[in-house]
Design a protein around this motif. Structure first.
Motif, mmCIF file in Angstrom:
data_model
loop_
_atom_site.group_PDB
_atom_site.id
_atom_site.type_symbol
_atom_site.label_atom_id
_atom_site.label_comp_id
_atom_site.label_asym_id
_atom_site.label_seq_id
_atom_site.Cartn_x
_atom_site.Cartn_y
_atom_site.Cartn_z
ATOM 1 N N PRO A 5 0.836 -1.208 0.091
ATOM 2 C CA PRO A 5 -0.055 0.001 -0.005
ATOM 3 C C PRO A 5 0.666 1.353 0.010
ATOM 4 N N SER A 6 0.261 2.444 0.011
ATOM 5 C CA SER A 6 0.825 3.632 -0.069
ATOM 6 C C SER A 6 1.404 3.791 1.433
ATOM 7 N N ALA A 7 2.173 4.601 1.850
ATOM 8 C CA ALA A 7 2.266 4.708 3.269
ATOM 9 C C ALA A 7 2.885 6.184 3.378
ATOM 10 N N PRO A 8 2.982 6.729 4.899
ATOM 11 C CA PRO A 8 3.715 8.007 5.066
ATOM 12 C C PRO A 8 5.125 7.955 5.007
ATOM 13 N N LYS A 9 5.758 8.904 4.838
ATOM 14 C CA LYS A 9 7.157 9.018 4.650
ATOM 15 C C LYS A 9 7.604 8.313 5.930
ATOM 16 N N ASN A 10 8.995 7.847 5.901
ATOM 17 C CA ASN A 10 9.849 7.299 7.076
ATOM 18 C C ASN A 10 9.015 5.782 7.583
ATOM 19 N N SER A 11 8.473 5.248 6.671
ATOM 20 C CA SER A 11 7.733 4.052 7.031
ATOM 21 C C SER A 11 7.667 3.111 6.058
ATOM 22 N N ASP A 12 7.950 1.555 6.337
ATOM 23 C CA ASP A 12 8.002 0.492 5.485
ATOM 24 C C ASP A 12 6.675 -0.012 5.360
ATOM 25 N N PRO A 13 5.890 0.010 4.289
ATOM 26 C CA PRO A 13 4.471 -0.727 4.231
ATOM 27 C C PRO A 13 4.625 -2.243 4.302
ATOM 28 N N ILE A 14 3.705 -2.604 4.774
ATOM 29 C CA ILE A 14 3.553 -4.038 4.894
ATOM 30 C C ILE A 14 3.434 -4.640 3.466
ATOM 31 N N VAL A 15 4.214 -5.952 3.270
ATOM 32 C CA VAL A 15 4.053 -6.644 2.076
ATOM 33 C C VAL A 15 3.392 -7.895 2.154
ATOM 34 N N ILE A 16 2.413 -8.236 1.359
ATOM 35 C CA ILE A 16 1.488 -9.604 1.361
ATOM 36 C C ILE A 16 2.194 -10.253 0.248
ATOM 37 N N HIS A 17 2.674 -11.399 0.540
ATOM 38 C CA HIS A 17 3.192 -12.385 -0.540
ATOM 39 C C HIS A 17 2.020 -13.452 -0.503
ATOM 40 N N ALA A 18 1.400 -13.431 -1.768
ATOM 41 C CA ALA A 18 0.310 -14.248 -1.922
ATOM 42 C C ALA A 18 0.546 -15.377 -3.029
ATOM 43 N N LEU A 19 -0.141 -16.545 -2.873
ATOM 44 C CA LEU A 19 0.042 -17.689 -3.686
ATOM 45 C C LEU A 19 -1.102 -18.522 -3.549
ATOM 46 N N PRO A 20 -1.568 -19.150 -4.778
ATOM 47 C CA PRO A 20 -2.718 -20.044 -4.772
ATOM 48 C C PRO A 20 -2.501 -21.239 -3.901
ATOM 49 N N VAL A 21 -3.364 -21.697 -3.121
ATOM 50 C CA VAL A 21 -3.133 -23.049 -2.352
ATOM 51 C C VAL A 21 -4.735 -23.683 -2.163
ATOM 52 N N GLY A 22 -4.691 -24.753 -2.582
ATOM 53 C CA GLY A 22 -6.052 -25.590 -2.236
ATOM 54 C C GLY A 22 -7.404 -24.689 -2.767
ATOM 55 N N GLY A 23 -7.455 -24.165 -3.689
ATOM 56 C CA GLY A 23 -8.379 -23.472 -4.388
ATOM 57 C C GLY A 23 -8.533 -22.122 -3.861
ATOM 58 N N GLY A 24 -7.892 -21.470 -2.760
ATOM 59 C CA GLY A 24 -8.041 -20.292 -2.386
ATOM 60 C C GLY A 24 -6.567 -19.714 -2.287
ATOM 61 N N ILE A 25 -6.193 -18.430 -1.552
ATOM 62 C CA ILE A 25 -5.233 -17.710 -1.542
ATOM 63 C C ILE A 25 -4.410 -17.869 -0.120
#
Length: 182
Positions: A5-25
């Motif tokens: 996502p976008s984030a305020p200066k001086n912060s590191d945004p959360i990163v979501i690593h997603a992959l398909p598994v078992g019909g979902g994510i």
């Protein structure tokens, strides 16, 4: 797929690593707030609409990330929240009154139904990767394939030998959905 996502200066945004598994994510991420923008991270995580959020972090790690209200915040956004209070080198056994097997059953049902499951941890992703590997195997993936898929999805290691053995010791056990008959 990696989403930030976008984030305020001086912060590191959360990163979501997603992959398909078992019909979902199935997704892996660090704790919301670890980069300095807890509110933004919670909004980003909840906009991803997870059915279940599994957190693998000590209370001290939650506090350091200013994520003490993570469980309530995720539940307020409509997700189930499970907290395994475990240190970086441990394996999940019990979360409150639930065993790993009970949590895994719910997560596999969510995945089978096309839902999203997010696994968060307080380190650089090793605990999340360990649980993701276990869930991938439990949903029917071959252990060798899962490790390669995880390596492509995120850069952190999977953990120590005990954690890897725990993850690879999973039985393939995808939940069945059966039509009820009268």
């Amino acid at each position: 797929m990696t989403v930030t996502p976008s984030a305020p200066k001086n912060s590191d945004p959360i990163v979501i690593h997603a992959l398909p598994v078992g019909g979902g994510i199935l997704a892996l991420s660090t704790l919301p707030g670890a980069g300095g923008n807890y509110a933004g991270d919670i909004e980003h995580l909840s906009s991803w609409t997870p059915a279940i959020v599994i957190t693998l972090a000590t209370d001290a790690e939650l506090s350091a990330a200013h994520a003490e209200t993570l469980g309530a915040d995720m539940q307020d956004k409509g997700a189930r929240w499970v907290h395994f209070d475990i240190p970086a080198n441990a394996i999940p056994e019990r979360a409150g009154g639930e065993t790993w097997e009970q949590v895994s059953e719910r997560a596999r049902r969510a995945l089978k139904g096309g839902g999203r499951v997010v696994v968060l941890c307080g380190d650089q992703g090793a605990r999340s990767a360990m649980v993701a590997l276990r869930l991938m195997i439990e949903t029917g993936a071959a252990p060798g394939d899962t490790k390669d898929r995880l390596a492509n999805a995120q850069e952190a290691g999977i953990g120590n030998e005990n954690q890897i053995n725990w993850a690879k010791g999973a039985e393939q056990n995808m939940p069945l959905f059966m039509r009820h008959t009268q």
